[in-house]
Design an enzyme around this catalytic site. Structure first.
Site, PDB file in Angstrom:
ATOM      1  N   LEU A 132       0.857  -1.198   0.000  1.00  0.00           N
ATOM      2  CA  LEU A 132       0.000   0.000   0.000  1.00  0.00           C
ATOM      3  C   LEU A 132       0.884   1.236   0.000  1.00  0.00           C
ATOM      4  CD1 LEU A 132      -2.455  -0.916   2.902  1.00  0.00           C
ATOM      5  CD2 LEU A 132      -3.061  -0.807   0.471  1.00  0.00           C
ATOM      6  N   HIS A 133       0.647   2.138  -0.932  1.00  0.00           N
ATOM      7  CA  HIS A 133       1.405   3.392  -0.899  1.00  0.00           C
ATOM      8  C   HIS A 133       0.649   4.573  -1.489  1.00  0.00           C
ATOM      9  CE1 HIS A 133       2.044   2.313  -5.083  1.00  0.00           C
ATOM     10  NE2 HIS A 133       2.416   3.548  -5.300  1.00  0.00           N
ATOM     11  N   ARG A 134      -0.536   4.334  -2.089  1.00  0.00           N
ATOM     12  CA  ARG A 134      -1.262   5.457  -2.710  1.00  0.00           C
ATOM     13  C   ARG A 134      -1.638   6.483  -1.652  1.00  0.00           C
ATOM     14  NH1 ARG A 134      -0.572   5.276  -7.640  1.00  0.00           N
ATOM     15  NH2 ARG A 134      -0.370   3.135  -8.276  1.00  0.00           N
ATOM     16  N   ARG A 194       6.731   5.971   2.045  1.00  0.00           N
ATOM     17  CA  ARG A 194       5.620   6.888   2.338  1.00  0.00           C
ATOM     18  C   ARG A 194       4.724   6.304   3.432  1.00  0.00           C
ATOM     19  NH1 ARG A 194       2.138  10.612  -0.047  1.00  0.00           N
ATOM     20  NH2 ARG A 194       3.221  10.750  -2.012  1.00  0.00           N
TER      21      ARG A 194
END
Ligand code: UD1
Length: 369
Positions: free
Chosen positions: A205-207, A240
């Protein structure tokens, strides 16, 4: 001799640029140069990929690093312009949808250089996604648009891009997957982590829409908690996302999940092996939707949309959104079930980069302005 400046900047670019740099070798009339913008700079996010995918050392590294979208995009443009002026290439080739893609594309076109976009035409129809803006804008100014799946052809036609600029070539990311799968099979990553084939899940997950918002991320965390109680779950965490856990007050919540293994971002070969043997992959990445399609591994996309619909119609992908109940329902629906017969998307045959190099080699050189 046509000079081609190839641009890469962020992790998903490296898998796309690798087969291209190789394919140019078959055309003595092409002189490829490689520019790394430095958008991604950590060892695990960049250098490791160059090594594992045998990408040549960049001719130029712009070293831009992180920043806000405006700062990062502007900085790439400022540093890329002198490189283009020095080398006066016939073509600049950009890949994917990251800030480096639009920044360098814009510089090239404003200097009157031919611009080619690899992975053109993909649309999520969600303009709150930074990548969607990068895709739309890059395609609007490109002279050659290399498309990876049929939806890209439809989207570009609808946007009025002249047909003679568009080439349906297939998927360079899948070129890299096919070229490296046998090597990845030998990765010791499962043994090192004590995992059994199909006995674990993988999450990435990084969005910004998922990991920058406390409410959304907390909801996803709830679903992941239940999932890791069902099967051990490996989460190679993007920088992030790492930075956001304490900022959003979620560090303890994740630390409490005893069967969730948070690890550093993995190299290409280890991650490919991890994906290939997983029970279910949960992700918000674009590339992983494509890779699981070819690997035949269940993929749940934690987003409201996908710009890669062929992974749903032909592959193993389900777009489930971010509602925790929906994620769990979808997880239970595929967990333990074998993936059935699938159709390989057209031209995802490992030869996309060869097709692109052949098209570039056949071009008459545009005038440098
Ligand atoms: C970028 C792309 C995204 C792609 C993703 C893959 C854009 C708009 N987004 O998102 O499409 O899916 O890469 O990873 O271009 N950082 C590090 N080390 C690094 C790189 C980043 O610590 O090597 C950290 C920095 O704190 C940075 C943050 O990660 O501020 C975000 O990096 P950035 O390149 O801005 O965007 P990504 O979220 O990685």
């Amino acid at each position: 001799m046509a000079t081609i400046v190839n641009v890469c900047g962020a992790r998903p670019n490296f898998m796309k640029i690798a087969p291209l740099m190789r394919a140019y070798g078959g055309h003595p009339g092409l002189r490829p140069l490689l520019v790394h913008t430095g958008q991604h700079y950590d060892h695990n996010m960049s250098e490791l990929f160059f090594k594992q995918l045998a990408i040549p050392e960049p001719d130029v590294n712009l070293g831009v690093g992180s920043g806000s979208h405006a700062v990062q995009t502007a900085e790439i443009m400022k540093r890329f312009e002198p490189v283009v002026l020095e080398h006066r290439p016939q073509w600049v080739v950009v890949v994917g949808d990251v800030n480096s893609t639009i920044a360098c594309g814009l510089v090239a076109k404003k200097l009157g250089i031919g611009l080619a976009h690899v992975e053109a035409g993909l649309r999520s129809f969600d303009r709150s996604m930074p990548e969607e803006l990068n895709r739309l804008l890059t395609d609007a100014i490109s002279d050659l648009l290399f498309v990876s799946e049929p939806s890209g052809l439809e989207n570009l036609r609808r946007e009025g891009i002249p047909a003679d600029r568009i080439h349906f070539v297939g998927n360079v990311m899948i070129d890299t997957l096919r070229a490296n799968l046998a090597h990845a099979e030998r990765s010791p990553v499962l043994a090192e982590m004590g995992l059994e084939p199909r006995g674990y899940n993988v999450v990435t997950l990084h969005r910004p829409s998922n990991v920058d918002d406390a409410g959304t991320f907390a909801g996803i965390a709830g679903a992941l908690d239940a999932i890791q109680q069902d099967l051990p779950t490996v989460f190679p965490m993007h920088p992030r996302t790492v930075a956001n856990l304490p900022r959003l007050g979620l560090a303890e919540r994740f630390a409490g999940m005893k069967h969730l293994r948070i690890v550093k971002p993995l190299g290409y070969l280890d991650f490919l092996k991890l994906m290939a043997s997983a029970a279910v992959v949960l992700t918000d990445s674009g590339g992983i939707q494509e890779e699981t399609t070819i690997l035949g591994v269940w993929c749940l996309t934690l987003r409201e949309n996908t710009e890669r619909p062929v992974t749903v119609t032909h592959g193993t992908n389900t777009v489930v959104g971010t509602d925790p109940d929906e994620i769990l329902r979808a997880y239970r629906a595929c967990r333990g079930r074998t993936v059935g017969e699938r159709r390989v998307p057209e031209k995802w045959d490992g030869r996309a980069a060869e097709r692109i190099a052949a098209v570039l080699a056949a071009q008459e050189f545009p005038e440098c302005g």
